[in-house]
Design a protein around this motif. Structure first.
Motif, short mmCIF file in Angstrom:
data_model
loop_
_atom_site.label_atom_id
_atom_site.label_comp_id
_atom_site.label_asym_id
_atom_site.label_seq_id
_atom_site.Cartn_x
_atom_site.Cartn_y
_atom_site.Cartn_z
N SER A 21 0.83 -1.21 0.00
CA SER A 21 0.00 0.00 0.00
C SER A 21 0.87 1.26 0.00
N PHE A 22 2.07 1.16 0.55
CA PHE A 22 3.03 2.26 0.57
C PHE A 22 2.42 3.54 1.11
N ASN A 23 1.81 3.39 2.28
CA ASN A 23 1.14 4.50 2.94
C ASN A 23 1.71 4.68 4.35
N PRO A 24 2.93 5.19 4.46
CA PRO A 24 3.80 5.75 3.41
C PRO A 24 4.87 4.76 2.96
N LEU A 25 5.56 5.15 1.88
CA LEU A 25 6.77 4.47 1.45
C LEU A 25 7.82 4.74 2.52
N HIS A 26 8.57 3.71 2.93
CA HIS A 26 9.61 3.95 3.94
C HIS A 26 10.90 3.23 3.58
N ASP A 27 11.94 3.48 4.36
CA ASP A 27 13.26 2.93 4.08
C ASP A 27 13.26 1.41 4.02
N GLY A 28 12.41 0.75 4.81
CA GLY A 28 12.32 -0.71 4.78
C GLY A 28 11.89 -1.22 3.42
N HIS A 29 10.91 -0.53 2.80
CA HIS A 29 10.47 -0.91 1.45
C HIS A 29 11.62 -0.77 0.46
N LEU A 30 12.33 0.35 0.54
CA LEU A 30 13.41 0.61 -0.40
C LEU A 30 14.57 -0.38 -0.21
N LEU A 31 14.87 -0.71 1.05
CA LEU A 31 15.91 -1.70 1.33
C LEU A 31 15.52 -3.07 0.79
N LEU A 32 14.28 -3.47 1.02
CA LEU A 32 13.81 -4.75 0.51
C LEU A 32 13.92 -4.80 -1.01
N ALA A 33 13.55 -3.73 -1.69
CA ALA A 33 13.65 -3.69 -3.15
C ALA A 33 15.10 -3.78 -3.60
N ARG A 34 15.99 -3.09 -2.89
CA ARG A 34 17.41 -3.11 -3.24
C ARG A 34 18.01 -4.53 -3.07
N VAL A 35 17.68 -5.19 -1.96
CA VAL A 35 18.18 -6.54 -1.72
C VAL A 35 17.59 -7.51 -2.75
N ALA A 36 16.31 -7.37 -3.05
CA ALA A 36 15.67 -8.23 -4.05
C ALA A 36 16.32 -8.04 -5.41
N GLN A 37 16.66 -6.82 -5.75
CA GLN A 37 17.33 -6.55 -7.04
C GLN A 37 18.68 -7.25 -7.07
N GLU A 38 19.41 -7.20 -5.96
CA GLU A 38 20.70 -7.89 -5.91
C GLU A 38 20.53 -9.40 -6.07
N LEU A 39 19.50 -9.96 -5.44
CA LEU A 39 19.28 -11.40 -5.49
C LEU A 39 18.77 -11.88 -6.85
N THR A 40 17.92 -11.09 -7.48
CA THR A 40 17.30 -11.51 -8.75
C THR A 40 18.06 -11.02 -9.97
N GLY A 41 18.86 -9.98 -9.79
CA GLY A 41 19.56 -9.40 -10.94
C GLY A 41 18.66 -8.57 -11.83
N ALA A 42 17.47 -8.24 -11.33
CA ALA A 42 16.51 -7.45 -12.12
C ALA A 42 16.00 -6.28 -11.29
N PRO A 43 15.79 -5.13 -11.91
CA PRO A 43 15.19 -4.01 -11.17
C PRO A 43 13.84 -4.42 -10.61
N VAL A 44 13.54 -3.91 -9.44
CA VAL A 44 12.28 -4.23 -8.78
C VAL A 44 11.33 -3.04 -8.94
N ALA A 45 10.17 -3.32 -9.51
CA ALA A 45 9.10 -2.32 -9.58
C ALA A 45 8.24 -2.49 -8.33
N PHE A 46 7.53 -1.46 -7.98
CA PHE A 46 6.58 -1.54 -6.88
C PHE A 46 5.19 -1.70 -7.49
N GLU A 47 4.25 -2.25 -6.71
CA GLU A 47 2.89 -2.42 -7.21
C GLU A 47 1.91 -1.97 -6.15
N ILE A 48 0.97 -1.16 -6.58
CA ILE A 48 -0.12 -0.69 -5.71
C ILE A 48 -1.43 -1.09 -6.39
#
Length: 156
Positions: A38-65
């Motif tokens: 829901s990103f209400n609000p977007l916070h550092d935890g969301h951004l960190l999770l996306a960054r780690v996921a990108q490192e693990l998958t090798g693909a940019p992570v989009a967000f979905e609402i």
């Protein structure tokens, strides 16, 4: 004058992509990895999770609402715009009318969903499906579409 967010909220379209520069588009290629929320609000935890996921998958992570949710009332267009604005200059956001993961999988083929452990638990909660048979059918449908799940846990 209506835009794609208005059309999405009204149910005229099922998916809209919001690019980091603010451009809205329909019918774009799905991203390889998506972090729903829901990103209400977007916070550092969301951004960190996306960054780690990108490192693990090798693909940019989009967000979905999703403008519709199984546990909450639908979002108004103004709320959607405010939430998308948080991603300006940061990330792609997929806006959908898909409240469940099986519905998301129909719009975002072969995607890796990046979720927290609490969301993963809800993914296998029969109350969202009606019974275990429907749950298993939904999980199988997602797998048949090439969808996968990357599950993160908190260290607290």
């Amino acid at each position: 004058m209506t835009d794609l967010i208005d059309e999405l909220v009204a149910g005229a379209v099922e998916r809209v992509t919001a690019w980091p520069d603010g451009t809205l588009a329909r019918s774009t290629l799905p991203p390889r990895s998506v972090l729903p929320g829901s990103f209400n609000p977007l916070h550092d935890g969301h951004l960190l999770l996306a960054r780690v996921a990108q490192e693990l998958t090798g693909a940019p992570v989009a967000f979905e609402i999703s403008v519709t949710n199984v546990d909450k009332p639908p979002l108004a267009a103004a709320d959607v715009r405010a939430r998308v604005a948080q991603f300006a200059g940061r990330a792609r956001v997929e806006l959908t009318r898909a409240p469940t993961f099986v519905e998301k999988s129909r719009l975002l083929l072969a995607v890796t969903f990046v979720v927290g452990a609490d969301t993963a638990e809800r993914l296998v909660a029969t109350r969202y499906y009606g019974d275990e048979t429907r749950m298993n059918a939904a999980l199988e449908e997602m797998a048949d579409r090439g969808c996968r799940f990357l599950v993160a846990v908190r260290l607290d």
